[in-house]
Write an enzyme that holds these catalytic residues in place. Structure first.
Site, PDB file in Angstrom:
ATOM      1  CG  ASP A  33      -0.437  -0.095   2.911  1.00  0.00           C
ATOM      2  OD1 ASP A  33      -0.141  -0.827   3.691  1.00  0.00           O
ATOM      3  OD2 ASP A  33       0.699   1.119   2.813  1.00  0.00           O
ATOM      4  CB  THR A  42       6.335  -8.130   9.831  1.00  0.00           C
ATOM      5  OG1 THR A  42       5.907  -8.534   9.510  1.00  0.00           O
ATOM      6  CG2 THR A  42       7.049  -7.491  11.139  1.00  0.00           C
ATOM      7  CG  ASN A  72       3.762  -7.216  16.191  1.00  0.00           C
ATOM      8  OD1 ASN A  72       3.578  -6.746  15.167  1.00  0.00           O
ATOM      9  ND2 ASN A  72       3.207  -8.663  15.967  1.00  0.00           N
ATOM     10  CB  CYS A  96       5.989  -3.689 -19.643  1.00  0.00           C
ATOM     11  SG  CYS A  96       5.269  -4.944 -21.455  1.00  0.00           S
ATOM     12  CB  CYS A 146       2.493  -1.504 -22.293  1.00  0.00           C
ATOM     13  SG  CYS A 146       4.528  -1.102 -21.841  1.00  0.00           S
ATOM     14  CB  ALA A 170       0.753   0.385  14.574  1.00  0.00           C
ATOM     15  CG  HIS A 201       7.260  -8.552   0.239  1.00  0.00           C
ATOM     16  ND1 HIS A 201       6.671  -8.626   1.171  1.00  0.00           N
ATOM     17  CD2 HIS A 201       8.746  -9.058  -0.075  1.00  0.00           C
ATOM     18  CE1 HIS A 201       7.668  -9.755   1.423  1.00  0.00           C
ATOM     19  NE2 HIS A 201       9.009  -9.288   0.851  1.00  0.00           N
TER      20      HIS A 201
HETATM   21  C1  BV8 Z   1      12.533 -15.258  -1.214  1.00  0.00           C
HETATM   22  C2  BV8 Z   1       3.413  -9.079  -1.593  1.00  0.00           C
HETATM   23  C3  BV8 Z   1      14.672 -16.098  -2.509  1.00  0.00           C
HETATM   24  C4  BV8 Z   1       2.308  -9.773  -2.685  1.00  0.00           C
HETATM   25  C5  BV8 Z   1       4.080 -10.734  -0.255  1.00  0.00           C
HETATM   26  C6  BV8 Z   1      10.406 -21.803   3.540  1.00  0.00           C
HETATM   27  C7  BV8 Z   1      11.338 -22.066   5.092  1.00  0.00           C
HETATM   28  C8  BV8 Z   1      11.473 -20.291   4.573  1.00  0.00           C
HETATM   29  C9  BV8 Z   1      11.276 -19.714   3.720  1.00  0.00           C
HETATM   30  C10 BV8 Z   1      11.003 -20.062   2.825  1.00  0.00           C
HETATM   31  C11 BV8 Z   1      10.695 -21.277   3.186  1.00  0.00           C
HETATM   32  N1  BV8 Z   1       9.627 -22.371   1.686  1.00  0.00           N
HETATM   33  C12 BV8 Z   1       9.648 -20.826   0.580  1.00  0.00           C
HETATM   34  C13 BV8 Z   1      10.035 -19.415   1.169  1.00  0.00           C
HETATM   35  C14 BV8 Z   1      10.657 -18.195   0.879  1.00  0.00           C
HETATM   36  C15 BV8 Z   1       8.988 -17.636   0.686  1.00  0.00           C
HETATM   37  C16 BV8 Z   1       8.353 -16.803   2.460  1.00  0.00           C
HETATM   38  O1  BV8 Z   1       9.239 -16.479   3.653  1.00  0.00           O
HETATM   39  N2  BV8 Z   1       7.452 -18.334   2.590  1.00  0.00           N
HETATM   40  C17 BV8 Z   1       6.592 -18.737   4.154  1.00  0.00           C
HETATM   41  C18 BV8 Z   1       5.489 -18.422   3.160  1.00  0.00           C
HETATM   42  C19 BV8 Z   1       7.551 -19.503   5.186  1.00  0.00           C
HETATM   43  N3  BV8 Z   1       9.722 -15.993   0.539  1.00  0.00           N
HETATM   44  C20 BV8 Z   1       9.915 -16.060  -0.880  1.00  0.00           C
HETATM   45  O2  BV8 Z   1       9.221 -16.597  -2.030  1.00  0.00           O
HETATM   46  C21 BV8 Z   1       9.920 -14.476  -0.799  1.00  0.00           C
HETATM   47  N4  BV8 Z   1      11.525 -14.467  -2.144  1.00  0.00           N
HETATM   48  O3  BV8 Z   1      12.482 -16.230  -0.174  1.00  0.00           O
HETATM   49  O4  BV8 Z   1      12.983 -15.116  -3.125  1.00  0.00           O
HETATM   50  C22 BV8 Z   1      15.341 -15.072  -1.979  1.00  0.00           C
HETATM   51  C23 BV8 Z   1      15.164 -14.218  -0.960  1.00  0.00           C
HETATM   52  C24 BV8 Z   1      16.347 -13.796  -0.113  1.00  0.00           C
HETATM   53  C25 BV8 Z   1      17.709 -12.918  -1.206  1.00  0.00           C
HETATM   54  C26 BV8 Z   1      16.972 -13.644  -2.405  1.00  0.00           C
HETATM   55  C27 BV8 Z   1      16.269 -13.768  -3.197  1.00  0.00           C
HETATM   56  C28 BV8 Z   1       9.608 -13.445  -1.069  1.00  0.00           C
HETATM   57  C29 BV8 Z   1       8.459 -13.453   0.267  1.00  0.00           C
HETATM   58  C30 BV8 Z   1       6.797 -11.838  -0.714  1.00  0.00           C
HETATM   59  C31 BV8 Z   1       5.638 -12.786  -0.844  1.00  0.00           C
HETATM   60  N5  BV8 Z   1       4.828 -11.414  -0.863  1.00  0.00           N
HETATM   61  N6  BV8 Z   1       4.073  -9.267  -0.205  1.00  0.00           N
HETATM   62  C32 BV8 Z   1       0.832  -9.080  -1.860  1.00  0.00           C
HETATM   63  O5  BV8 Z   1       1.081  -8.943  -0.702  1.00  0.00           O
HETATM   64  O6  BV8 Z   1      -0.214  -9.858  -1.905  1.00  0.00           O
HETATM   65  S1  BV8 Z   1       4.320 -11.706   1.237  1.00  0.00           S
HETATM   66  C33 BV8 Z   1       3.269 -10.851   2.347  1.00  0.00           C
HETATM   67  O7  BV8 Z   1       3.010 -11.311   3.163  1.00  0.00           O
HETATM   68  C34 BV8 Z   1       3.958  -9.767   2.774  1.00  0.00           C
HETATM   69  O8  BV8 Z   1       4.386  -8.761   1.837  1.00  0.00           O
HETATM   70  C35 BV8 Z   1       4.367  -9.521   3.797  1.00  0.00           C
HETATM   71  O9  BV8 Z   1       5.448 -10.094   3.736  1.00  0.00           O
HETATM   72  C36 BV8 Z   1       3.373 -11.270   3.862  1.00  0.00           C
HETATM   73  C37 BV8 Z   1       2.755 -11.147   5.267  1.00  0.00           C
HETATM   74  O10 BV8 Z   1       3.273 -10.530   6.464  1.00  0.00           O
HETATM   75  P1  BV8 Z   1       3.175  -9.575   7.220  1.00  0.00           P
HETATM   76  O11 BV8 Z   1       3.201  -8.512   6.203  1.00  0.00           O
HETATM   77  O12 BV8 Z   1       3.283  -9.677   8.999  1.00  0.00           O
HETATM   78  O13 BV8 Z   1       1.087  -9.351   7.774  1.00  0.00           O
HETATM   79  P2  BV8 Z   1       0.738 -10.669   9.197  1.00  0.00           P
HETATM   80  O14 BV8 Z   1      -0.840 -10.721   8.822  1.00  0.00           O
HETATM   81  O15 BV8 Z   1       1.543 -12.039   8.685  1.00  0.00           O
HETATM   82  O16 BV8 Z   1       0.692  -9.912  10.238  1.00  0.00           O
HETATM   83  C38 BV8 Z   1       0.169  -8.680  10.475  1.00  0.00           C
HETATM   84  C39 BV8 Z   1       0.964  -8.514  12.200  1.00  0.00           C
HETATM   85  O17 BV8 Z   1       0.502  -7.842  12.459  1.00  0.00           O
HETATM   86  C40 BV8 Z   1       0.659  -9.613  13.288  1.00  0.00           C
HETATM   87  O18 BV8 Z   1       2.141 -10.380  13.910  1.00  0.00           O
HETATM   88  C41 BV8 Z   1      -0.173  -8.953  13.757  1.00  0.00           C
HETATM   89  O19 BV8 Z   1       0.177  -9.336  15.390  1.00  0.00           O
HETATM   90  C42 BV8 Z   1      -0.193  -7.624  13.860  1.00  0.00           C
HETATM   91  N7  BV8 Z   1      -0.978  -6.796  14.160  1.00  0.00           N
HETATM   92  C43 BV8 Z   1      -2.053  -6.912  13.668  1.00  0.00           C
HETATM   93  N8  BV8 Z   1      -2.636  -5.849  13.621  1.00  0.00           N
HETATM   94  C44 BV8 Z   1      -1.826  -4.455  14.345  1.00  0.00           C
HETATM   95  C45 BV8 Z   1      -0.773  -5.342  14.306  1.00  0.00           C
HETATM   96  N9  BV8 Z   1       0.539  -4.273  14.894  1.00  0.00           N
HETATM   97  C46 BV8 Z   1       0.141  -3.617  15.644  1.00  0.00           C
HETATM   98  N10 BV8 Z   1      -1.274  -2.918  15.482  1.00  0.00           N
HETATM   99  C47 BV8 Z   1      -2.165  -3.455  14.887  1.00  0.00           C
HETATM  100  N11 BV8 Z   1      -2.509  -2.482  15.066  1.00  0.00           N
END
Ligand code: BV8
Length: 232
Positions: free
Chosen positions: A93, A175, A200, A116, A135, A218, A108
């Site tokens: 966002d 996060t 958090n 494109c 595009c 937050a 991200h």
């Molecule tokens: C990569 C964009 C190689 C799209 C997103 C096995 C083990 C480890 C890793 C992996 C694995 N298998 C695969 C992987 C890698 C994978 C990964 O991590 N998978 C996970 C599921 C295990 N990662 C990837 O594929 C990444 N790429 O690894 O490439 C590489 C690595 C290093 C260097 C070079 C190359 C790419 C990942 C990106 C994917 N795209 N978003 C879209 O938005 O649709 S990820 C998406 O989910 C978000 O961007 C964010 O990253 C993630 C969500 O997490 P959060 O933002 O934390 O949100 P969530 O809801 O989970 O939590 C909210 C938190 O807020 C909670 O804790 C809550 O308590 C708190 N909260 C709620 N309300 C409040 C609050 N806090 C304060 N105040 C409030 N009011």
């Protein structure tokens, strides 16, 4: 005494109180959608309309929400620290920018941008991508959301690692610490002897790794922490 260098990482939790669903909380995005079905390059190849609709809905929802006090506090911190603040977000966002932050690193990607896959150009984009609009650069009907999907390499990784290496304080806000490489930043910072703080609502997957972890919303925790840091 030189000013502290601070790296701040934000996640969906910082935008929750603005009305944007998080991913994993109750009623979160992943409840209605399997991330492996809507947020991977394979999913886009299999069913582009399903994926485009998912992001078109989220892009349209951006027009209904406003930045909150947590976003505004980080914009104020940028005014005070200047380039000694490095703000990296997992969020796609634009609420940090609309709150006044000018240097926001979207590791991200961004909802209000289209990429494109023919000419590689990126374009500011606010309208739907379903229906394959051409595009603006090459007229190909090959625009996709400029977001980083699972299995794709996040943006700015080199600059992020440099900032983590050079900082005195690493702060993680809203996060769950479940998605890598963002979830590994705290370990990187600790390995460098940097102080680490988590703000958090709930315990995250990495809470026990932080020197200090504060619980709450937050919009309360972030302004209070910014006041504290600037007073010091
Ligand atoms: C990569 C964009 C190689 C799209 C997103 C096995 C083990 C480890 C890793 C992996 C694995 N298998 C695969 C992987 C890698 C994978 C990964 O991590 N998978 C996970 C599921 C295990 N990662 C990837 O594929 C990444 N790429 O690894 O490439 C590489 C690595 C290093 C260097 C070079 C190359 C790419 C990942 C990106 C994917 N795209 N978003 C879209 O938005 O649709 S990820 C998406 O989910 C978000 O961007 C964010 O990253 C993630 C969500 O997490 P959060 O933002 O934390 O949100 P969530 O809801 O989970 O939590 C909210 C938190 O807020 C909670 O804790 C809550 O308590 C708190 N909260 C709620 N309300 C409040 C609050 N806090 C304060 N105040 C409030 N009011």
């Amino acid at each position: 005494m030189r000013q502290q260098r601070v790296v701040v990482l934000t996640g969906a939790g910082i935008s929750a109180e603005s009305g944007l669903a998080t991913f994993r909380d109750a009623g979160g995005l992943w409840e209605g959608h399997d991330p492996m079905v809507v947020a991977t390059p394979e999913a886009f190849a299999d069913d582009p309309d399903l994926v485009q609709r998912f992001y078109d809905e989220r892009r349209a929802a951006l027009g209904q929400v406003q930045p909150n006090a947590a976003h505004r506090a980080l914009a104020r911190l940028e005014d005070e620290l200047g380039t000694n603040l490095y703000l990296v977000t997992q969020n796609i966002d634009d609420l940090h920018e609309r709150a006044g932050s000018s240097r926001v690193h979207h590791m991200h990607g961004r909802l209000r941008a289209a990429w494109c896959t023919s000419c590689g150009e990126r374009h500011e984009w606010t309208s739907p991508l379903i229906g394959e609009p051409p595009c603006p650069s090459c007229t190909s009907a090959t625009l996709r959301p400029d977001v980083v999907w699972f299995g794709e390499v996040p943006y700015d990784m080199h600059a992020i690692h440099e900032a983590l290496w050079a900082c005195d304080l690493f702060v993680s806000i809203g996060t769950s610490g479940l998605v890598y490489p963002a979830a590994a930043f705290v370990h990187y910072a600790i390995g460098n002897g940097t102080r680490t703080l988590e703000l958090n609502l709930d315990a995250s997957d990495g809470s026990s790794d932080f020197h200090e972890s504060r619980r709450g919303r937050a919009t309360e925790l972030v302004p209070a922490w910014v006041d504290e840091l600037l007073d010091r």
